[in-house]
Scaffold this motif. Structure first.
Motif, mmCIF file in Angstrom:
data_model
loop_
_atom_site.group_PDB
_atom_site.id
_atom_site.type_symbol
_atom_site.label_atom_id
_atom_site.label_comp_id
_atom_site.label_asym_id
_atom_site.label_seq_id
_atom_site.Cartn_x
_atom_site.Cartn_y
_atom_site.Cartn_z
ATOM 1 N N UNK A 4 0.862 -1.176 0.000
ATOM 2 C CA UNK A 4 0.000 0.000 0.000
ATOM 3 C C UNK A 4 0.897 1.224 0.000
ATOM 4 N N UNK A 5 0.672 2.119 -0.955
ATOM 5 C CA UNK A 5 1.419 3.375 -1.013
ATOM 6 C C UNK A 5 0.427 4.520 -1.008
ATOM 7 N N UNK A 6 0.635 5.466 -0.092
ATOM 8 C CA UNK A 6 -0.257 6.619 -0.001
ATOM 9 C C UNK A 6 0.563 7.867 0.292
ATOM 10 N N UNK A 7 0.018 9.003 -0.048
ATOM 11 C CA UNK A 7 0.631 10.270 0.305
ATOM 12 C C UNK A 7 0.014 10.812 1.577
ATOM 13 N N UNK A 14 -12.345 13.906 4.456
ATOM 14 C CA UNK A 14 -11.204 14.366 3.677
ATOM 15 C C UNK A 14 -10.664 15.707 4.119
ATOM 16 N N UNK A 15 -11.000 16.128 5.343
ATOM 17 C CA UNK A 15 -10.609 17.459 5.815
ATOM 18 C C UNK A 15 -9.541 17.450 6.903
ATOM 19 N N UNK A 16 -9.164 16.280 7.377
ATOM 20 C CA UNK A 16 -8.179 16.240 8.462
ATOM 21 C C UNK A 16 -7.562 14.872 8.596
ATOM 22 N N UNK A 17 -6.663 14.727 9.559
ATOM 23 C CA UNK A 17 -6.004 13.438 9.755
ATOM 24 C C UNK A 17 -6.949 12.415 10.376
#
Length: 130
Positions: A4-7, A14-17
């Motif tokens: 799994x690769x993510x940025x 989709x607004x925060x961690x």
């Protein structure tokens, strides 16, 4: 084998961690050479202020939610083996959302001695980030 690769991993909006639940992770840690003074390595530390007289303030890159976090520490010094080194605080030391202040101390047979500048002061802080 899967990979799994993510940025970025974001919350569902989709607004925060992503919020860690039922987990505790160090939010701050620092390996600091006190007699340098210099930071060997750290996480969430912007700088360490040497206040003189064995007084160090660890300044956070990202603030904590409140000042009710839990700091722990480790001190290494090449001095006399009869002394136990510990992270201590004085009444004037601060524990704020943006910084943590510590004064290394040595004890001998349960008696507090004067503060000293050790070779290495390491801290870890658990708690919640703002």
């Amino acid at each position: 084998m899967s990979e799994i690769r993510v940025t970025t991993i974001s919350d569902t909006a989709g607004t925060g961690p992503v919020t860690l639940t039922k987990q505790t992770a160090a939010k701050v840690w620092c390996n600091f050479v006190a007699d340098g003074p210099s930071i060997n390595d750290s996480f969430n530390i912007s700088s360490v202020t040497d206040g003189g007289n064995c007084d160090y303030t660890y300044n956070f890159s990202n603030n904590m939610t409140n000042d009710d976090y839990c700091p722990t520490g480790y001190i290494k010094d090449g001095g006399n083996d009869l002394y136990v080194r510990n992270c201590a605080s004085t009444d004037a030391d601060t524990m704020s959302t943006s910084a943590f202040q510590v004064s290394p101390a040595a004890t001998n047979a349960g008696t507090f001695t004067t503060a000293f500048d050790p070779n290495l002061v390491c801290i870890t802080i658990t708690g919640d980030l703002a």
